[in-house]
Design a protein around this motif. Structure first.
Motif, PDB file in Angstrom:
ATOM      1  N   ILE A  91       0.866  -1.185   0.000  1.00 34.29           N
ATOM      2  CA  ILE A  91       0.000   0.000   0.000  1.00 34.29           C
ATOM      3  C   ILE A  91       0.901   1.233   0.000  1.00 34.29           C
ATOM      4  CG2 ILE A  91      -1.776   1.299   1.232  1.00 34.29           C
ATOM      5  CD1 ILE A  91      -2.831  -1.345   0.224  1.00 34.29           C
ATOM      6  N   ASP A  92       0.647   2.146  -0.934  1.00 33.19           N
ATOM      7  CA  ASP A  92       1.449   3.369  -1.003  1.00 33.19           C
ATOM      8  C   ASP A  92       0.828   4.528  -0.229  1.00 33.19           C
ATOM      9  OD1 ASP A  92       3.564   2.465  -2.884  1.00 33.19           O
ATOM     10  OD2 ASP A  92       1.882   2.261  -4.274  1.00 33.19           O
ATOM     11  N   LYS A  93      -0.495   4.639  -0.301  1.00 33.19           N
ATOM     12  CA  LYS A  93      -1.198   5.730   0.377  1.00 33.19           C
ATOM     13  C   LYS A  93      -2.550   5.217   0.852  1.00 33.19           C
ATOM     14  CE  LYS A  93      -0.474   9.805   0.215  1.00 33.19           C
ATOM     15  NZ  LYS A  93       0.126  10.806   1.132  1.00 33.19           N
ATOM     16  N   ALA A  94      -3.055   5.832   1.922  1.00 31.25           N
ATOM     17  CA  ALA A  94      -4.367   5.459   2.441  1.00 31.25           C
ATOM     18  C   ALA A  94      -5.137   6.707   2.821  1.00 31.25           C
ATOM     19  CB  ALA A  94      -4.224   4.532   3.643  1.00 31.25           C
ATOM     20  N   TYR A  95      -6.451   6.638   2.646  1.00 39.79           N
ATOM     21  CA  TYR A  95      -7.330   7.761   2.927  1.00 39.79           C
ATOM     22  C   TYR A  95      -8.579   7.236   3.630  1.00 39.79           C
ATOM     23  CZ  TYR A  95      -4.339   9.865  -0.605  1.00 39.79           C
ATOM     24  OH  TYR A  95      -3.249  10.299  -1.317  1.00 39.79           O
ATOM     25  N   GLY A 132      -0.019   5.291 -10.799  1.00 39.10           N
ATOM     26  CA  GLY A 132       0.955   4.220 -10.735  1.00 39.10           C
ATOM     27  C   GLY A 132       1.128   3.606  -9.362  1.00 39.10           C
ATOM     28  N   LYS A 133       0.344   4.068  -8.389  1.00 42.69           N
ATOM     29  CA  LYS A 133       0.473   3.586  -7.018  1.00 42.69           C
ATOM     30  C   LYS A 133      -0.733   2.729  -6.620  1.00 42.69           C
ATOM     31  CE  LYS A 133       3.199   7.603  -5.572  1.00 42.69           C
ATOM     32  NZ  LYS A 133       3.274   8.756  -4.628  1.00 42.69           N
ATOM     33  N   THR A 134      -0.657   2.193  -5.424  1.00 40.59           N
ATOM     34  CA  THR A 134      -1.769   1.440  -4.841  1.00 40.59           C
ATOM     35  C   THR A 134      -2.288   2.206  -3.642  1.00 40.59           C
ATOM     36  OG1 THR A 134      -0.898  -0.697  -5.562  1.00 40.59           O
ATOM     37  CG2 THR A 134      -2.454  -0.722  -3.729  1.00 40.59           C
ATOM     38  N   ILE A 135      -3.578   2.526  -3.668  1.00 41.69           N
ATOM     39  CA  ILE A 135      -4.160   3.300  -2.575  1.00 41.69           C
ATOM     40  C   ILE A 135      -5.316   2.532  -1.940  1.00 41.69           C
ATOM     41  CG2 ILE A 135      -3.462   5.480  -3.614  1.00 41.69           C
ATOM     42  CD1 ILE A 135      -6.353   5.972  -4.409  1.00 41.69           C
ATOM     43  N   LEU A 136      -5.542   2.824  -0.681  1.00 45.92           N
ATOM     44  CA  LEU A 136      -6.641   2.247   0.087  1.00 45.92           C
ATOM     45  C   LEU A 136      -7.524   3.375   0.578  1.00 45.92           C
ATOM     46  CD1 LEU A 136      -6.453  -0.524   2.782  1.00 45.92           C
ATOM     47  CD2 LEU A 136      -7.557   1.635   3.338  1.00 45.92           C
ATOM     48  N   ILE A 137      -8.831   3.209   0.428  1.00 45.23           N
ATOM     49  CA  ILE A 137      -9.795   4.190   0.933  1.00 45.23           C
ATOM     50  C   ILE A 137     -10.808   3.462   1.803  1.00 45.23           C
ATOM     51  CG2 ILE A 137     -11.674   5.758   0.320  1.00 45.23           C
ATOM     52  CD1 ILE A 137     -10.177   6.462  -2.225  1.00 45.23           C
ATOM     53  N   ALA A 138     -10.989   3.951   3.020  1.00 54.09           N
ATOM     54  CA  ALA A 138     -12.017   3.422   3.929  1.00 54.09           C
ATOM     55  C   ALA A 138     -13.199   4.380   3.919  1.00 54.09           C
ATOM     56  CB  ALA A 138     -11.466   3.264   5.337  1.00 54.09           C
ATOM     57  N   ALA A 139     -14.373   3.838   3.592  1.00 55.66           N
ATOM     58  CA  ALA A 139     -15.555   4.695   3.465  1.00 55.66           C
ATOM     59  C   ALA A 139     -16.811   3.924   3.873  1.00 55.66           C
ATOM     60  CB  ALA A 139     -15.655   5.255   2.042  1.00 55.66           C
ATOM     61  N   HIS A 140     -17.929   4.228   3.245  1.00 55.19           N
ATOM     62  CA  HIS A 140     -19.246   3.821   3.742  1.00 55.19           C
ATOM     63  C   HIS A 140     -20.100   3.181   2.650  1.00 55.19           C
ATOM     64  CE1 HIS A 140     -18.427   6.368   7.299  1.00 55.19           C
ATOM     65  NE2 HIS A 140     -17.796   7.104   6.413  1.00 55.19           N
ATOM     66  N   GLY A 141     -21.140   2.462   3.101  1.00 53.32           N
ATOM     67  CA  GLY A 141     -21.957   1.684   2.195  1.00 53.32           C
ATOM     68  C   GLY A 141     -22.582   2.463   1.060  1.00 53.32           C
ATOM     69  N   GLU A 183       4.049   2.273   8.576  1.00 56.42           N
ATOM     70  CA  GLU A 183       4.595   3.477   7.958  1.00 56.42           C
ATOM     71  C   GLU A 183       3.534   4.303   7.243  1.00 56.42           C
ATOM     72  OE1 GLU A 183       4.405   0.461   4.721  1.00 56.42           O
ATOM     73  OE2 GLU A 183       4.812   0.446   6.886  1.00 56.42           O
ATOM     74  N   ILE A 184       2.352   3.719   7.063  1.00 59.36           N
ATOM     75  CA  ILE A 184       1.265   4.392   6.351  1.00 59.36           C
ATOM     76  C   ILE A 184       0.206   4.850   7.349  1.00 59.36           C
ATOM     77  CG2 ILE A 184      -0.494   4.203   4.559  1.00 59.36           C
ATOM     78  CD1 ILE A 184       2.264   3.889   3.427  1.00 59.36           C
ATOM     79  N   LYS A 185      -0.124   6.119   7.327  1.00 55.45           N
ATOM     80  CA  LYS A 185      -1.214   6.661   8.134  1.00 55.45           C
ATOM     81  C   LYS A 185      -2.315   7.158   7.208  1.00 55.45           C
ATOM     82  CE  LYS A 185       1.139   5.999  11.890  1.00 55.45           C
ATOM     83  NZ  LYS A 185       0.794   4.857  12.775  1.00 55.45           N
ATOM     84  N   ALA A 186      -3.529   6.758   7.464  1.00 57.80           N
ATOM     85  CA  ALA A 186      -4.640   7.163   6.607  1.00 57.80           C
ATOM     86  C   ALA A 186      -4.924   8.654   6.765  1.00 57.80           C
ATOM     87  CB  ALA A 186      -5.884   6.350   6.928  1.00 57.80           C
ATOM     88  N   GLU A 187      -4.960   9.359   5.662  1.00 56.93           N
ATOM     89  CA  GLU A 187      -5.266  10.781   5.671  1.00 56.93           C
ATOM     90  C   GLU A 187      -6.783  10.977   5.611  1.00 56.93           C
ATOM     91  OE1 GLU A 187      -3.192  12.907   2.614  1.00 56.93           O
ATOM     92  OE2 GLU A 187      -1.342  11.754   2.922  1.00 56.93           O
ATOM     93  N   ILE A 188      -7.296  11.881   6.410  1.00 53.84           N
ATOM     94  CA  ILE A 188      -8.724  12.176   6.422  1.00 53.84           C
ATOM     95  C   ILE A 188      -9.078  13.089   5.249  1.00 53.84           C
ATOM     96  CG2 ILE A 188     -10.572  13.333   7.681  1.00 53.84           C
ATOM     97  CD1 ILE A 188      -9.185  12.435  10.267  1.00 53.84           C
TER      98      ILE A 188
END
Length: 208
Positions: free
Chosen positions: A49-53, A144-153, A73-78
């Motif tokens: 994972i390169d970035k998380a939101y 070109g990166k891999t990102i993770l997003i945590a969100a809602h239904g 090393e990755i902190k999810a940005e709001i």
């Protein structure tokens, strides 16, 4: 160059369990929801994972933290625009009460989502525009990166409709489980491909 997006629905809340309209209420995860966040950590352990939101709501933030357990090393940005639908006067009411007070509004939500417009809240087309714009902005920032997003239904549903090629006036709903993972990839022209939707396979695995 491929850009990869993992879109994660937050773990189960008490309101999910009790069929209460949450919207932007800052609700808490159930014990099952907390276990789902732990499972997500195992799910993403071997995935770079390169970035998380994350949405600003705590149920999504806690889910992102769980998913990143093995990526310290990755902190999810709001990102504010990743929040759930603003439900207005429906928030905090169970679905039956929503229907009784507001002319079967939850029936409209299920059968004609693009017409869903809760009093004092956001219409589903408004959510579609907000959330798809936010996700596409984050994708463009991470080519070109891999990102993770945590969100809602509900907001995730609008993104899936976008990925299917449906416009904001053609939305159809097929809700994914709490704690589920959906994967999307983008080519150089940012055309989006759905790799899979609603994966909860980690729930059947044991912690290492």
């Amino acid at each position: 160059m491929t850009t990869t997006l993992y879109l994660v629905r937050h773990g189960e809340t008490y309101e999910n369990h009790d069929h209460i309209f949450q919207g932007v209420l800052d609700t808490k995860l159930t014990p099952k929801g907390l276990a789902q966040t732990e499972g997500l950590g195992r799910y993403f352990k071997a995935i770079p994972i390169d970035k998380a939101y994350t949405s600003p709501l705590s149920r999504a933030r806690m889910t992102a933290e769980g998913a990143l357990t093995y990526h310290p090393e990755i902190k999810a940005e709001i990102v504010d625009d990743l929040h759930e639908i603003e439900g207005g006067e429906l928030q905090g009411l169970d679905f039956d009460t929503c229907n009784q007070r507001f002319n079967n509004i939850m029936v409209t939500f299920r059968k004609n989502p693009s017409a869903f417009d809760p009093p004092g809240g956001e219409s589903l087309p408004q959510v579609y525009r907000r959330f798809t714009k936010a996700v596409n902005t984050l994708v463009r920032q991470n080519l070109g990166k891999t990102i993770l997003i945590a969100a809602h239904g509900t907001v995730i549903q609008t993104w899936i409709n976008y990925a299917w090629g449906r416009s904001e006036d053609q939305i159809k709903l097929a809700f994914l489980p709490n704690g589920s993972v959906s994967k999307f990839t983008f080519d150089d022209e940012l055309n989006v491909k759905i790799d899979y939707l609603g994966d909860v396979s980690y729930m059947d695995t044991q912690a290492e």
